[in-house]
Write a protein that holds these residues in place. Structure first.
Motif, PDB file in Angstrom:
ATOM      1  N   UNK A 172       0.843  -1.193   0.000  1.00 21.88           N
ATOM      2  CA  UNK A 172       0.000   0.000   0.000  1.00 21.88           C
ATOM      3  C   UNK A 172       0.879   1.244   0.000  1.00 21.88           C
ATOM      4  N   UNK A 173       0.494   2.220  -0.830  1.00 20.64           N
ATOM      5  CA  UNK A 173       1.235   3.474  -0.896  1.00 20.64           C
ATOM      6  C   UNK A 173       0.322   4.669  -0.615  1.00 20.64           C
ATOM      7  N   UNK A 174      -0.847   4.403  -0.040  1.00 18.60           N
ATOM      8  CA  UNK A 174      -1.813   5.457   0.238  1.00 18.60           C
ATOM      9  C   UNK A 174      -1.461   6.290   1.456  1.00 18.60           C
ATOM     10  N   UNK A 175      -2.347   7.224   1.820  1.00 20.82           N
ATOM     11  CA  UNK A 175      -2.073   8.155   2.928  1.00 20.82           C
ATOM     12  C   UNK A 175      -1.793   7.474   4.260  1.00 20.82           C
ATOM     13  N   UNK A 176      -2.523   6.382   4.573  1.00 21.49           N
ATOM     14  CA  UNK A 176      -2.316   5.726   5.859  1.00 21.49           C
ATOM     15  C   UNK A 176      -0.964   5.032   5.929  1.00 21.49           C
ATOM     16  N   UNK A 231       7.241   9.082  -6.082  1.00 19.53           N
ATOM     17  CA  UNK A 231       7.400   7.665  -6.423  1.00 19.53           C
ATOM     18  C   UNK A 231       6.068   6.920  -6.431  1.00 19.53           C
ATOM     19  N   UNK A 232       5.053   7.536  -5.945  1.00 21.79           N
ATOM     20  CA  UNK A 232       3.767   6.866  -5.762  1.00 21.79           C
ATOM     21  C   UNK A 232       3.100   6.570  -7.108  1.00 21.79           C
ATOM     22  N   UNK A 233       2.601   5.350  -7.320  1.00 24.86           N
ATOM     23  CA  UNK A 233       1.947   4.999  -8.586  1.00 24.86           C
ATOM     24  C   UNK A 233       0.684   5.833  -8.812  1.00 24.86           C
ATOM     25  N   UNK A 234       0.372   6.080 -10.083  1.00 29.22           N
ATOM     26  CA  UNK A 234      -0.809   6.872 -10.422  1.00 29.22           C
ATOM     27  C   UNK A 234      -2.092   6.206  -9.929  1.00 29.22           C
ATOM     28  N   UNK A 237      -2.748   7.203  -6.432  1.00 30.98           N
ATOM     29  CA  UNK A 237      -3.212   8.588  -6.293  1.00 30.98           C
ATOM     30  C   UNK A 237      -4.679   8.710  -6.666  1.00 30.98           C
ATOM     31  N   UNK A 238      -5.099   8.004  -7.718  1.00 32.85           N
ATOM     32  CA  UNK A 238      -6.494   8.047  -8.130  1.00 32.85           C
ATOM     33  C   UNK A 238      -7.407   7.479  -7.059  1.00 32.85           C
ATOM     34  N   UNK A 239      -6.905   6.507  -6.309  1.00 28.23           N
ATOM     35  CA  UNK A 239      -7.711   5.897  -5.267  1.00 28.23           C
ATOM     36  C   UNK A 239      -8.042   6.848  -4.138  1.00 28.23           C
ATOM     37  N   UNK A 240      -7.242   7.925  -3.942  1.00 24.87           N
ATOM     38  CA  UNK A 240      -7.487   8.875  -2.856  1.00 24.87           C
ATOM     39  C   UNK A 240      -8.683   9.764  -3.134  1.00 24.87           C
ATOM     40  N   UNK A 266     -13.200   3.443  -8.341  1.00 20.40           N
ATOM     41  CA  UNK A 266     -11.846   2.996  -8.568  1.00 20.40           C
ATOM     42  C   UNK A 266     -11.852   1.511  -8.797  1.00 20.40           C
ATOM     43  N   UNK A 267     -10.896   1.033  -9.582  1.00 18.67           N
ATOM     44  CA  UNK A 267     -10.847  -0.376  -9.907  1.00 18.67           C
ATOM     45  C   UNK A 267     -10.563  -1.193  -8.670  1.00 18.67           C
ATOM     46  N   UNK A 268     -11.297  -2.268  -8.494  1.00 17.69           N
ATOM     47  CA  UNK A 268     -11.097  -3.150  -7.358  1.00 17.69           C
ATOM     48  C   UNK A 268      -9.919  -4.061  -7.589  1.00 17.69           C
TER      49      UNK A 268
END
Length: 206
Positions: A5-9, A135-138, A141-144, A150-152
């Motif tokens: 996971x590369x999201x905010x959390x 470095x975060x994948x696009x 970023x779209x998932x935020x 968003x694609x599951x």
């Protein structure tokens, strides 16, 4: 195996571990239990190899305890510590694993490669933010955004935002209502009060 996971959390947890290590190495931990900190010192061994290379030897459970020392700060559990260490290594590329063998041992022996001097904690944390986002994948970023969908993680299904779903259903309902309501012709004859006469129920139309 779960996907990284590369999201905010994940970013928040990883940054928290970096911040705690920098404060611990500089003896700058805030309000905390001094006796608990003293008990952890033999378990979390550190040394500065250079001004921006910090060598750490410890176990995951002691790092978890270290993150919980400051009052008012959330602590990380063992799995979150492991995740953060992995993101140091495979995502940010600031961790060198010094272990001869990665399996069968609870001990972690690694070197953190900082961007700036050991004394400039804030600059290192700011650089952490910019490096993470660059470095975060696009897809991450779209998932935020959490807007339309968003694609599951399975097949071609999409996860739809609840707010957008309510908006969509309401729009369809109002559209259907507009097409089914009867349309009454508007009278073009101008009437005055004196022209009005009671209807069969005794009411006068105005």
């Amino acid at each position: 195996m779960a996907r990284p996971s590369y999201g905010p959390e994940a970013k928040k947890r990883t940054k928290r571990l970096l911040e705690v290590l920098l404060m611990y190495a500089a003896d700058e931990l805030g309000e905390c239990n001094e006796s608990a900190l003293d008990a952890l010192r033999p378990q979390v061994q550190i040394r500065w190899q250079t001004e921006n290379r910090l060598v750490v030897r410890t176990k995951v459970r002691f790092l978890a305890a270290l993150t919980g020392l400051e009052s008012g700060q959330n602590s990380l559990n063992g799995e979150q510590i492991k995740e953060a260490l992995k993101r140091f290594e495979d995502f940010l590329e600031i961790l060198e694993d010094n272990r001869a063998s990665r399996g069968g041992s609870e001990t972690w022996h690694f070197t953190l490669k900082l961007w700036y001097s050991r004394w400039d904690k804030e600059a290192n944390l700011r650089k952490f933010d910019t490096e993470w986002e660059s470095r975060r994948p696009e897809k991450s970023k779209l998932g935020d955004k959490g807007t339309r969908g968003t694609r599951g993680t399975r097949g071609n299904c999409y996860l739809v935002s609840p707010i957008y779903l309510v908006y969509l259903v309401s729009s369809l309902f109002l559209s259907q209502l507009a097409t089914t309501m009867p349309q009454y012709p508007r009278s073009t004859k101008s009437k005055t009060v004196n022209d009005q006469s009671p209807d069969k129920f005794g009411w006068v139309e105005f």
